[in-house]
Design an enzyme around this catalytic site. Structure first.
Site, mmCIF file in Angstrom:
data_model
loop_
_atom_site.group_PDB
_atom_site.id
_atom_site.type_symbol
_atom_site.label_atom_id
_atom_site.label_comp_id
_atom_site.label_asym_id
_atom_site.label_seq_id
_atom_site.Cartn_x
_atom_site.Cartn_y
_atom_site.Cartn_z
ATOM 1 N N TYR A 13 -6.870 -24.928 28.763
ATOM 2 C CA TYR A 13 -5.816 -25.688 29.461
ATOM 3 C C TYR A 13 -6.146 -27.188 29.405
ATOM 4 C CZ TYR A 13 -1.748 -26.273 32.501
ATOM 5 O OH TYR A 13 -0.522 -26.627 33.019
ATOM 6 N N LYS A 44 -1.719 -32.045 35.383
ATOM 7 C CA LYS A 44 -1.153 -31.335 36.545
ATOM 8 C C LYS A 44 -1.766 -31.845 37.848
ATOM 9 C CE LYS A 44 1.797 -28.454 34.598
ATOM 10 N NZ LYS A 44 3.246 -28.812 34.591
HETATM 11 P P1 NAD Z 1 9.405 -24.115 28.460
HETATM 12 O O1 NAD Z 1 8.871 -24.387 27.090
HETATM 13 O O2 NAD Z 1 10.525 -23.157 28.564
HETATM 14 O O3 NAD Z 1 9.791 -25.465 29.187
HETATM 15 C C1 NAD Z 1 9.149 -26.692 28.939
HETATM 16 C C2 NAD Z 1 10.233 -27.726 28.849
HETATM 17 O O4 NAD Z 1 9.696 -29.044 28.714
HETATM 18 C C3 NAD Z 1 11.160 -27.492 27.633
HETATM 19 O O5 NAD Z 1 12.477 -27.274 28.073
HETATM 20 C C4 NAD Z 1 11.055 -28.788 26.863
HETATM 21 O O6 NAD Z 1 12.281 -29.161 26.274
HETATM 22 C C5 NAD Z 1 10.644 -29.755 27.965
HETATM 23 N N1 NAD Z 1 10.074 -30.984 27.427
HETATM 24 C C6 NAD Z 1 8.899 -31.172 26.755
HETATM 25 N N2 NAD Z 1 8.801 -32.446 26.352
HETATM 26 C C7 NAD Z 1 9.913 -33.092 26.796
HETATM 27 C C8 NAD Z 1 10.412 -34.423 26.662
HETATM 28 N N3 NAD Z 1 9.735 -35.377 25.990
HETATM 29 N N4 NAD Z 1 11.602 -34.729 27.247
HETATM 30 C C9 NAD Z 1 12.314 -33.782 27.907
HETATM 31 N N5 NAD Z 1 11.914 -32.506 28.040
HETATM 32 C C10 NAD Z 1 10.725 -32.175 27.472
HETATM 33 O O7 NAD Z 1 8.137 -23.599 29.315
HETATM 34 P P2 NAD Z 1 7.965 -23.325 30.887
HETATM 35 O O8 NAD Z 1 6.775 -22.471 30.967
HETATM 36 O O9 NAD Z 1 9.239 -22.911 31.482
HETATM 37 O O10 NAD Z 1 7.542 -24.768 31.441
HETATM 38 C C11 NAD Z 1 8.215 -25.430 32.495
HETATM 39 C C12 NAD Z 1 7.221 -26.066 33.458
HETATM 40 O O11 NAD Z 1 6.521 -25.017 34.139
HETATM 41 C C13 NAD Z 1 6.151 -26.926 32.799
HETATM 42 O O12 NAD Z 1 5.896 -28.057 33.603
HETATM 43 C C14 NAD Z 1 4.944 -26.023 32.803
HETATM 44 O O13 NAD Z 1 3.748 -26.760 32.773
HETATM 45 C C15 NAD Z 1 5.147 -25.311 34.112
HETATM 46 N N6 NAD Z 1 4.390 -24.070 34.309
HETATM 47 C C16 NAD Z 1 4.453 -23.063 33.391
HETATM 48 C C17 NAD Z 1 3.745 -21.880 33.601
HETATM 49 C C18 NAD Z 1 3.767 -20.765 32.581
HETATM 50 O O14 NAD Z 1 2.851 -19.934 32.591
HETATM 51 N N7 NAD Z 1 4.777 -20.656 31.735
HETATM 52 C C19 NAD Z 1 2.974 -21.722 34.765
HETATM 53 C C20 NAD Z 1 2.936 -22.775 35.708
HETATM 54 C C21 NAD Z 1 3.659 -23.940 35.455
HETATM 55 O O1 0WE Z 2 1.697 -25.621 31.693
HETATM 56 C C1 0WE Z 2 1.710 -24.705 30.913
HETATM 57 C C2 0WE Z 2 2.147 -24.938 29.490
HETATM 58 C C3 0WE Z 2 1.560 -26.215 28.992
HETATM 59 C C4 0WE Z 2 1.792 -26.577 27.560
HETATM 60 C C5 0WE Z 2 1.845 -25.671 26.513
HETATM 61 C C6 0WE Z 2 2.011 -26.127 25.217
HETATM 62 C C7 0WE Z 2 2.011 -25.198 24.036
HETATM 63 C C8 0WE Z 2 2.732 -25.803 22.836
HETATM 64 C C9 0WE Z 2 1.887 -27.918 27.283
HETATM 65 N N1 0WE Z 2 2.031 -28.388 26.019
HETATM 66 C C10 0WE Z 2 2.092 -27.514 25.008
HETATM 67 N N2 0WE Z 2 2.208 -28.036 23.743
HETATM 68 C C11 0WE Z 2 2.429 -27.261 22.670
HETATM 69 O O2 0WE Z 2 2.468 -27.770 21.522
HETATM 70 N N3 0WE Z 2 1.295 -23.472 31.339
HETATM 71 C C12 0WE Z 2 0.823 -23.316 32.703
HETATM 72 C C13 0WE Z 2 1.220 -22.280 30.472
HETATM 73 C C14 0WE Z 2 -0.174 -22.250 29.911
HETATM 74 O O3 0WE Z 2 -0.518 -23.003 28.856
HETATM 75 C C15 0WE Z 2 -1.860 -22.800 28.611
HETATM 76 C C16 0WE Z 2 -2.377 -21.896 29.540
HETATM 77 C C17 0WE Z 2 -1.290 -21.536 30.400
HETATM 78 C C18 0WE Z 2 -1.354 -20.613 31.554
HETATM 79 C C19 0WE Z 2 -2.680 -23.367 27.645
HETATM 80 C C20 0WE Z 2 -4.021 -22.997 27.589
HETATM 81 C C21 0WE Z 2 -4.545 -22.106 28.523
HETATM 82 C C22 0WE Z 2 -3.721 -21.542 29.500
#
Ligand code: NAD
Ligand code: 0WE
Length: 263
Positions: A155, A162
């Site tokens: 991460y 974050k």
């Molecule tokens: P996702 O890929 O569906 O959403 C990420 C979004 O970020 C996308 O819609 C993308 O278009 C947008 N984005 C990235 N760069 C951008 C830019 N320059 N301008 C505008 N938009 C931009 O994935 P998700 O998991 O739904 O992520 C949403 C949020 O939830 C993120 O902040 C992520 O860190 C957080 N999150 C995810 C998880 C997980 O396990 N999936 C857990 C906790 C928190």
């Molecule tokens: O916040 C996130 C996603 C973060 C994320 C993921 C990517 C993958 C593709 C941000 N930037 C990128 N850029 C890319 O090019 N999460 C909480 C989901 C997540 O991501 C991880 C996790 C978990 C959980 C990455 C490494 C280890 C654990």
């Protein structure tokens, strides 16, 4: 109907698996009127049917890496909504080379800058533009992850970003409190979304999560959505600057469930 007569702008829908899509679904069910931003034209075709299913025809482009794009997005929105009541920030990004390998070895100045810019500063930037359009009793909400306060493999710099986003939530809450605008974050457990799909060993992480979490499972985007609807509703009028965990209890548990020792 938690959100009757509330207009809420949703960012971060990339496709139907996005956490923001789960949030939109819950908020629509609770009576909210919704508008959406999308990062670029390429994603528009995915978002259109999701917006339509939520009775919305307000879709504005917003790339948060660009101040002009943010400004233009809010001036376009203003043509449809003079004022509104909520903003969901569901955006995070770091270059993929930052998210695999040993933290100190793989982290670069540029990777650090991009992660913090897109994943934390963008929340401040959007709040800045939204401020003059937000009604009394509005709410801002962002999405964070446990990596902000505990380490885990890969991460990496996203954990730092974050941590910044969570501090951002508190400072925005202090800054906007006198305008009766609340600012909160949901710390979600791992969910298989687009942002998670490229992540090494993500399936194994989901299994680990289920084994350690008190509820013995992972969470869904809809569960995150239900908490999001509450936090943006007037039922949460006394809550601001808070990080709410929607993670099946994983963060309070230091060991796997007893049952997993027994075999
Ligand atoms: P996702 O890929 O569906 O959403 C990420 C979004 O970020 C996308 O819609 C993308 O278009 C947008 N984005 C990235 N760069 C951008 C830019 N320059 N301008 C505008 N938009 C931009 O994935 P998700 O998991 O739904 O992520 C949403 C949020 O939830 C993120 O902040 C992520 O860190 C957080 N999150 C995810 C998880 C997980 O396990 N999936 C857990 C906790 C928190
Ligand atoms: O916040 C996130 C996603 C973060 C994320 C993921 C990517 C993958 C593709 C941000 N930037 C990128 N850029 C890319 O090019 N999460 C909480 C989901 C997540 O991501 C991880 C996790 C978990 C959980 C990455 C490494 C280890 C654990």
């Amino acid at each position: 109907m938690l959100l009757k007569n509330k207009k809420i702008l949703i960012t971060g829908v990339a496709n139907k698996y996005s956490i923001a899509a789960g949030i939109a679904k819950s908020m629509f069910r609770e009576g909210a009127e919704l508008a959406f931003t999308f990062q670029n034209e390429r994603l528009l075709k995915n978002i259109k049917p999701i917006a339509e299913a939520c009775g919305s025809d307000i879709l504005v482009e917003c790339d948060v890496s660009d101040d002009n794009s943010i400004k233009n997005a809010f001036s376009s929105l203003k043509k449809k909504w003079k004022t509104f009541d909520g903003l969901v920030h569901s955006i995070g990004y770091a270059p993929s080379d930052q998210l695999e390998g040993n933290f100190v070895d793989v982290t670069t100045r540029e990777g650090f800058k991009i992660a913090h810019d897109i994943s934390s500063y963008s929340f401040t930037a959007m709040a800045k533009e939204a401020k003059s359009m937000l009604n009394d009793n509005s709410a801002l909400l962002t999405l964070t992850y446990l990596g902000s306060i505990q380490t885990m493999p890969n991460y990496n710099v996203m954990g730092l970003a974050k941590a910044s986003l969570e501090a951002n939530t508190r400072f925005l809450a202090a800054s906007l409190g006198s305008n009766n605008i609340r600012v909160n974050a949901i710390s979600a457990g791992p969910i298989k979304t687009l942002a998670a799909s490229g992540v090494k060993n993500f399936r194994k992480m989901l299994n680990q999560h289920s084994q350690r979490a008190p509820l013995g499972r992972t969470v869904t985007s809809e569960e995150v959505g239900n908490t999001a609807a509450f936090l943006c509703s007037d039922y949460a009028s006394g809550i601001t600057g808070e990080i709410t965990y929607v993670d099946a209890g994983f963060n309070i548990s230091a060991m796997p469930l007893k049952e997993t020792f027994d075999d």
